[in-house]
Design a protein around this motif. Structure first.
Motif, PDB file in Angstrom:
ATOM      1  N   ALA A 115     -18.373  17.154 -30.777  1.00  0.00           N
ATOM      2  CA  ALA A 115     -19.516  16.243 -30.671  1.00  0.00           C
ATOM      3  C   ALA A 115     -19.437  15.514 -29.339  1.00  0.00           C
ATOM      4  O   ALA A 115     -18.376  15.030 -28.945  1.00  0.00           O
ATOM      5  N   VAL A 116     -20.565  15.445 -28.634  1.00  0.00           N
ATOM      6  CA  VAL A 116     -20.649  14.823 -27.313  1.00  0.00           C
ATOM      7  C   VAL A 116     -21.834  13.859 -27.327  1.00  0.00           C
ATOM      8  O   VAL A 116     -22.896  14.180 -27.862  1.00  0.00           O
ATOM      9  N   ALA A 124     -24.757  11.102 -25.515  1.00  0.00           N
ATOM     10  CA  ALA A 124     -25.857  11.294 -24.565  1.00  0.00           C
ATOM     11  C   ALA A 124     -25.403  11.297 -23.112  1.00  0.00           C
ATOM     12  O   ALA A 124     -26.077  11.830 -22.239  1.00  0.00           O
ATOM     13  N   GLU A 125     -24.236  10.715 -22.828  1.00  0.00           N
ATOM     14  CA  GLU A 125     -23.698  10.686 -21.469  1.00  0.00           C
ATOM     15  C   GLU A 125     -22.664  11.794 -21.245  1.00  0.00           C
ATOM     16  O   GLU A 125     -21.893  11.750 -20.298  1.00  0.00           O
ATOM     17  N   SER A 126     -22.627  12.756 -22.147  1.00  0.00           N
ATOM     18  CA  SER A 126     -21.689  13.898 -22.088  1.00  0.00           C
ATOM     19  C   SER A 126     -20.235  13.490 -22.263  1.00  0.00           C
ATOM     20  O   SER A 126     -19.329  14.212 -21.853  1.00  0.00           O
ATOM     21  N   GLU A 127     -20.013  12.327 -22.876  1.00  0.00           N
ATOM     22  CA  GLU A 127     -18.654  11.884 -23.179  1.00  0.00           C
ATOM     23  C   GLU A 127     -18.265  12.417 -24.553  1.00  0.00           C
ATOM     24  O   GLU A 127     -19.043  12.284 -25.504  1.00  0.00           O
ATOM     25  N   PRO A 128     -17.076  13.013 -24.682  1.00  0.00           N
ATOM     26  CA  PRO A 128     -16.658  13.532 -25.989  1.00  0.00           C
ATOM     27  C   PRO A 128     -16.547  12.421 -27.032  1.00  0.00           C
ATOM     28  O   PRO A 128     -16.029  11.349 -26.748  1.00  0.00           O
ATOM     29  N   ILE A 129     -17.047  12.699 -28.209  1.00  0.00           N
ATOM     30  CA  ILE A 129     -16.914  11.787 -29.342  1.00  0.00           C
ATOM     31  C   ILE A 129     -15.710  12.219 -30.171  1.00  0.00           C
ATOM     32  O   ILE A 129     -14.908  11.407 -30.579  1.00  0.00           O
ATOM     33  N   GLY A 130     -15.595  13.512 -30.408  1.00  0.00           N
ATOM     34  CA  GLY A 130     -14.474  14.018 -31.189  1.00  0.00           C
ATOM     35  C   GLY A 130     -14.706  15.449 -31.624  1.00  0.00           C
ATOM     36  O   GLY A 130     -15.755  16.036 -31.364  1.00  0.00           O
TER      37      GLY A 130
END
Length: 102
Positions: free
Chosen positions: A37-38, A40-46
């Motif tokens: 999961a990523v 909206a800013e393309s940062e990984p969530i997990g």
């Protein structure tokens, strides 16, 4: 109509889905060994076991970030590359160094 009702998931390509709410990009999920999961800013969530868990993480406001386990090979590969480059540099410079030492 609740927030969940306004969320639209679109398949971008096989195994990749993007979420939008009210015309705003929320993030994506992508199938690998697990669902990534990523935001909206393309940062990984997990990484998640199921598609539903990954989707919930993308659309949940202020979701806690799940720690991302990094690959153990990354630091090992970097160390090997640095060692190889160092050895190659010394080998290439050895004739000049030998002359300086004399």
């Amino acid at each position: 109509m609740g927030d969940q009702d306004r969320i639209r998931w679109r398949t971008l390509r096989r195994g990749v889905l993007a979420a939008r709410r009210d015309g705003r990009h929320l993030g994506t999920v992508e199938r690998g060994r697990r669902w990534l999961a990523v935001d909206a800013e393309s940062e990984p969530i997990g990484r998640f076991r199921t598609l539903g868990e990954a989707q919930a993480a993308v659309v949940r406001p202020g979701a806690d970030r799940a720690p991302m386990r990094s690959s153990a090979a990354g630091p090992t590969v970097l160390a090997a590359l640095v060692a190889t480059a160092s050895a190659a540099s010394i080998a290439a410079a050895w004739p000049v160094l030998a002359e300086l030492i004399r």
